[in-house]
Design a protein around this motif. Structure first.
Motif, PDB file in Angstrom:
ATOM      1  N   PRO A 424       0.816  -1.232   0.000  1.00 39.67           N
ATOM      2  CA  PRO A 424       0.000   0.000   0.000  1.00 39.67           C
ATOM      3  C   PRO A 424       0.839   1.267   0.000  1.00 39.67           C
ATOM      4  O   PRO A 424       0.436   2.275  -0.602  1.00 39.67           O
ATOM      5  N   LEU A 425       1.994   1.234   0.654  1.00 40.40           N
ATOM      6  CA  LEU A 425       2.874   2.400   0.658  1.00 40.40           C
ATOM      7  C   LEU A 425       3.379   2.701  -0.748  1.00 40.40           C
ATOM      8  O   LEU A 425       3.396   3.863  -1.179  1.00 40.40           O
ATOM      9  N   ALA A 426       3.776   1.662  -1.474  1.00 46.90           N
ATOM     10  CA  ALA A 426       4.256   1.860  -2.841  1.00 46.90           C
ATOM     11  C   ALA A 426       3.155   2.415  -3.736  1.00 46.90           C
ATOM     12  O   ALA A 426       3.392   3.301  -4.573  1.00 46.90           O
ATOM     13  N   ILE A 427       1.938   1.934  -3.556  1.00 43.15           N
ATOM     14  CA  ILE A 427       0.814   2.403  -4.381  1.00 43.15           C
ATOM     15  C   ILE A 427       0.509   3.870  -4.086  1.00 43.15           C
ATOM     16  O   ILE A 427       0.309   4.683  -5.007  1.00 43.15           O
ATOM     17  N   ALA A 428       0.455   4.228  -2.790  1.00 42.17           N
ATOM     18  CA  ALA A 428       0.164   5.620  -2.428  1.00 42.17           C
ATOM     19  C   ALA A 428       1.257   6.556  -2.936  1.00 42.17           C
ATOM     20  O   ALA A 428       0.971   7.668  -3.401  1.00 42.17           O
ATOM     21  N   TRP A 429       2.517   6.117  -2.864  1.00 43.41           N
ATOM     22  CA  TRP A 429       3.624   6.943  -3.350  1.00 43.41           C
ATOM     23  C   TRP A 429       3.533   7.131  -4.865  1.00 43.41           C
ATOM     24  O   TRP A 429       3.715   8.239  -5.376  1.00 43.41           O
ATOM     25  N   ALA A 430       3.245   6.050  -5.586  1.00 39.84           N
ATOM     26  CA  ALA A 430       3.137   6.135  -7.046  1.00 39.84           C
ATOM     27  C   ALA A 430       2.006   7.068  -7.458  1.00 39.84           C
ATOM     28  O   ALA A 430       2.119   7.803  -8.451  1.00 39.84           O
ATOM     29  N   ARG A 431       0.925   7.080  -6.696  1.00 38.60           N
ATOM     30  CA  ARG A 431      -0.198   7.957  -7.015  1.00 38.60           C
ATOM     31  C   ARG A 431       0.198   9.421  -6.887  1.00 38.60           C
ATOM     32  O   ARG A 431      -0.165  10.259  -7.730  1.00 38.60           O
ATOM     33  N   VAL A 432       0.946   9.758  -5.844  1.00 37.31           N
ATOM     34  CA  VAL A 432       1.387  11.139  -5.654  1.00 37.31           C
ATOM     35  C   VAL A 432       2.358  11.548  -6.754  1.00 37.31           C
ATOM     36  O   VAL A 432       2.267  12.646  -7.315  1.00 37.31           O
ATOM     37  N   VAL A 433       3.314  10.668  -7.068  1.00 39.46           N
ATOM     38  CA  VAL A 433       4.294  10.977  -8.118  1.00 39.46           C
ATOM     39  C   VAL A 433       3.598  11.152  -9.464  1.00 39.46           C
ATOM     40  O   VAL A 433       3.905  12.071 -10.229  1.00 39.46           O
ATOM     41  N   ALA A 434       2.635  10.285  -9.773  1.00 39.69           N
ATOM     42  CA  ALA A 434       1.902  10.399 -11.039  1.00 39.69           C
ATOM     43  C   ALA A 434       1.121  11.713 -11.096  1.00 39.69           C
ATOM     44  O   ALA A 434       1.076  12.376 -12.138  1.00 39.69           O
ATOM     45  N   GLY A 435       0.517  12.106  -9.958  1.00 40.77           N
ATOM     46  CA  GLY A 435      -0.195  13.375  -9.927  1.00 40.77           C
ATOM     47  C   GLY A 435       0.725  14.562 -10.133  1.00 40.77           C
ATOM     48  O   GLY A 435       0.380  15.528 -10.806  1.00 40.77           O
ATOM     49  N   SER A 436       1.920  14.488  -9.561  1.00 38.02           N
ATOM     50  CA  SER A 436       2.911  15.558  -9.741  1.00 38.02           C
ATOM     51  C   SER A 436       3.365  15.644 -11.199  1.00 38.02           C
ATOM     52  O   SER A 436       3.519  16.742 -11.742  1.00 38.02           O
ATOM     53  N   ASP A 437       3.539  14.495 -11.840  1.00 35.90           N
ATOM     54  CA  ASP A 437       3.941  14.489 -13.250  1.00 35.90           C
ATOM     55  C   ASP A 437       2.856  15.084 -14.131  1.00 35.90           C
ATOM     56  O   ASP A 437       3.145  15.844 -15.061  1.00 35.90           O
ATOM     57  N   ARG A 438       1.575  14.760 -13.837  1.00 34.51           N
ATOM     58  CA  ARG A 438       0.479  15.327 -14.631  1.00 34.51           C
ATOM     59  C   ARG A 438       0.417  16.843 -14.438  1.00 34.51           C
ATOM     60  O   ARG A 438       0.154  17.595 -15.380  1.00 34.51           O
ATOM     61  N   HIS A 439       0.631  17.277 -13.203  1.00 28.49           N
ATOM     62  CA  HIS A 439       0.602  18.720 -12.923  1.00 28.49           C
ATOM     63  C   HIS A 439       1.729  19.437 -13.664  1.00 28.49           C
ATOM     64  O   HIS A 439       1.527  20.514 -14.222  1.00 28.49           O
ATOM     65  N   ALA A 440       2.942  18.825 -13.680  1.00 29.89           N
ATOM     66  CA  ALA A 440       4.074  19.438 -14.374  1.00 29.89           C
ATOM     67  C   ALA A 440       3.829  19.484 -15.875  1.00 29.89           C
ATOM     68  O   ALA A 440       4.164  20.462 -16.549  1.00 29.89           O
ATOM     69  N   ALA A 441       3.216  18.421 -16.425  1.00 31.72           N
ATOM     70  CA  ALA A 441       2.940  18.389 -17.858  1.00 31.72           C
ATOM     71  C   ALA A 441       1.913  19.452 -18.253  1.00 31.72           C
ATOM     72  O   ALA A 441       2.032  20.099 -19.292  1.00 31.72           O
ATOM     73  N   ALA A 442       0.901  19.639 -17.367  1.00 33.95           N
ATOM     74  CA  ALA A 442      -0.119  20.640 -17.659  1.00 33.95           C
ATOM     75  C   ALA A 442       0.444  22.056 -17.599  1.00 33.95           C
ATOM     76  O   ALA A 442       0.035  22.946 -18.336  1.00 33.95           O
ATOM     77  N   ALA A 443       1.430  22.242 -16.673  1.00 30.47           N
ATOM     78  CA  ALA A 443       2.046  23.559 -16.566  1.00 30.47           C
ATOM     79  C   ALA A 443       2.935  23.852 -17.755  1.00 30.47           C
ATOM     80  O   ALA A 443       3.139  24.994 -18.116  1.00 30.47           O
TER      81      ALA A 443
END
Length: 443
Positions: A424-443
């Motif tokens: 579960p820790l790996a999944i939660a971490w991957a979700r945050v990293v993926a969200g950060s990547d989407r935010h950076a791409a949108a910016a």
């Protein structure tokens, strides 16, 4: 505003005393309970009772911190632990076993207060130094945790001089340490309103970019219906009512960064306790001396607290998410070594336990720092109480299950189960990293 230096110094000294109080009692609790009950099974419940007591006390102490201030909550927690030590001494003198279990549960409130002290440190830290202040308070626990068990013999001698049964005297030192902690925080410690960081008290135009971003919805967070997203940001309900601990958990579960913080705290603690409590049993069953067992446990404690200032510095400089990731990797390596290492290997077993403590330090400090910065002040304290309660309940469950796993599949099974907890820790971490990547791409 209280003086930061004085308040931090009081917290550090207080944490040293609290660590001494916890370690002095817990070091002999199981032995004392075995003497009182005559059975190893009930003796094994001694630490479980203290852990459950810490979990039960966490949320009421958080509520008290909001209503009356951190110093009042901490004083009540330490006073409860001092009373618990007195109840254990009374049980030892009278032979009343239920009184001993009640005392150990009250004793656990000292652990809950010690955990809450790490959040108090963030509230007096200068902006950008929150994780380092937290880590210094945790580091002070090292001294007390190491010194406590070494005072067992002196406590035993003092207790027998007063007519107490063997071993029980160690709780004299525990009670005295917690009584000093109570007086210290009640008279000298003054803190800002619970949940308020320095960046929250700065004018909006002077706040740092990091502070401003922590008050906005996190990357990857999705809006919810009916004003729930506003609740996640402000920490109040749609009608402005105060949020309790369990509702705070539900709100935080919709915030990927807050959810990662919670999962990191709970999973790291669960893995550490599950493996740590069975390591001495595993080593003793394979003929290793109590001296070697004590050495391994000392290495483990050093890993837990000794490197905490480094973890705090990394969390402030590199970000809490990166520290959490490092902690997860370290915990995985530690459990992998535990699966493969022979019980009598005097290199790999200490290495595994040292890494286990180090991974716990990264997960707890990184998770606590992220929890503090990812939500606004109205939500912080109830969420902190809920996270501490969750980590202690998870630890009690892990300790109980680990004993069963050790009997069924040996020490390797205990470590394999610990590895699964990291998923579960790996999944939660991957979700945050993926969200950060989407935010950076949108910016």
């Amino acid at each position: 505003m209280p003086r930061r230096g004085l308040s931090l110094a009081v917290l550090i000294v207080n944490q040293l005393l609290a660590g001494l109080g916890v370690a002095s009692g817990i070091a002999v609790a199981a032995i004392l309970m075995e003497r009182l009950t005559g059975t190893a099974f009930l003796a094994g419940l001694a630490q479980t009772c203290a852990v459950l007591g810490a979990g039960i006390a966490a949320i009421p102490l958080a509520r008290l911190a909001v209503a009356r201030g951190r110093h009042v909550a901490l004083a009540i927690g330490y006073a409860s632990a001092a009373i618990g030590a007195g109840l254990v001494l009374g049980a030892a003198a009278t032979g009343l076993v239920p009184l001993a279990f009640l005392g150990l549960a009250a004793f656990g409130a000292g652990t809950a207060a010690g955990l809450q002290a790490r959040f108090a440190a963030t509230e007096i830290a200068a902006p950008g130094f929150e994780a380092r202040a937290m880590s210094l308070v945790l580091w002070a626990t090292t001294i007390g945790s190491v010194a406590g068990p070494n005072l067992s013999e002196a406590g035993d001698a003092a207790g027998q001089a007063l007519g107490l049964p063997p071993v029980a005297g160690a709780f004299l030192f525990s009670g005295a340490a917690f009584a000093c902690s109570t007086l210290l925080v009640a008279t000298l410690l003054r803190l800002p309103r619970a949940g308020t960081l320095a960046v929250d008290r700065m004018p909006q135009t002077e706040s740092t970019p990091d502070a401003a971003s922590s008050a906005t919805p996190p990357e990857g967070a999705e809006p919810t219906d009916g004003g729930a997203s506003a609740s996640a940001s402000t920490g109040t309900g749609a009608g402005g009512e105060r949020i309790g601990a369990w509702r705070a958990l539900r709100i935080a579960s919709r915030n990927p960064r807050a959810l990662l913080a919670l999962v990191a705290i709970v999973c790291s603690h669960c893995v550490m306790v599950g493996v740590m409590v069975m390591t001495p049993v595993h080593m003793h069953e394979h003929g290793l001396s109590l001296g070697l067992v004590g050495l391994v446990v000392s290495i483990h404690i050093l890993g837990m607290y000794g490197a905490s200032p480094i973890m705090g510095w990394l969390a402030d400089r590199r970000g809490a998410v990166a520290v959490i990731a490092g902690g997860g990797v370290i915990l995985f390596v530690a459990t992998a070594i535990g699966v493969l290492a022979p019980a009598d290997d005097l290199l790999l077993i200490p290495l595994a336990l040292g890494l286990l403590g180090l991974g716990w330090s990264a997960g707890l400090i990184g998770g606590s720092a992220l929890l503090t910065e990812s939500v606004d002040e109205e939500l912080r304290v109830p969420l902190q109480g809920a996270s501490d309660a969750s980590m202690n309940f998870a630890a009690a469950f892990a300790a109980a299950v680990s004993g069963v796993l050790l009997g069924i599949g040996g020490f390797a099974a205990v470590n394999v189960a610990a590895m699964l907890v990291l998923i579960p820790l790996a999944i939660a971490w991957a979700r945050v990293v993926a969200g950060s990547d989407r935010h950076a791409a949108a910016a």
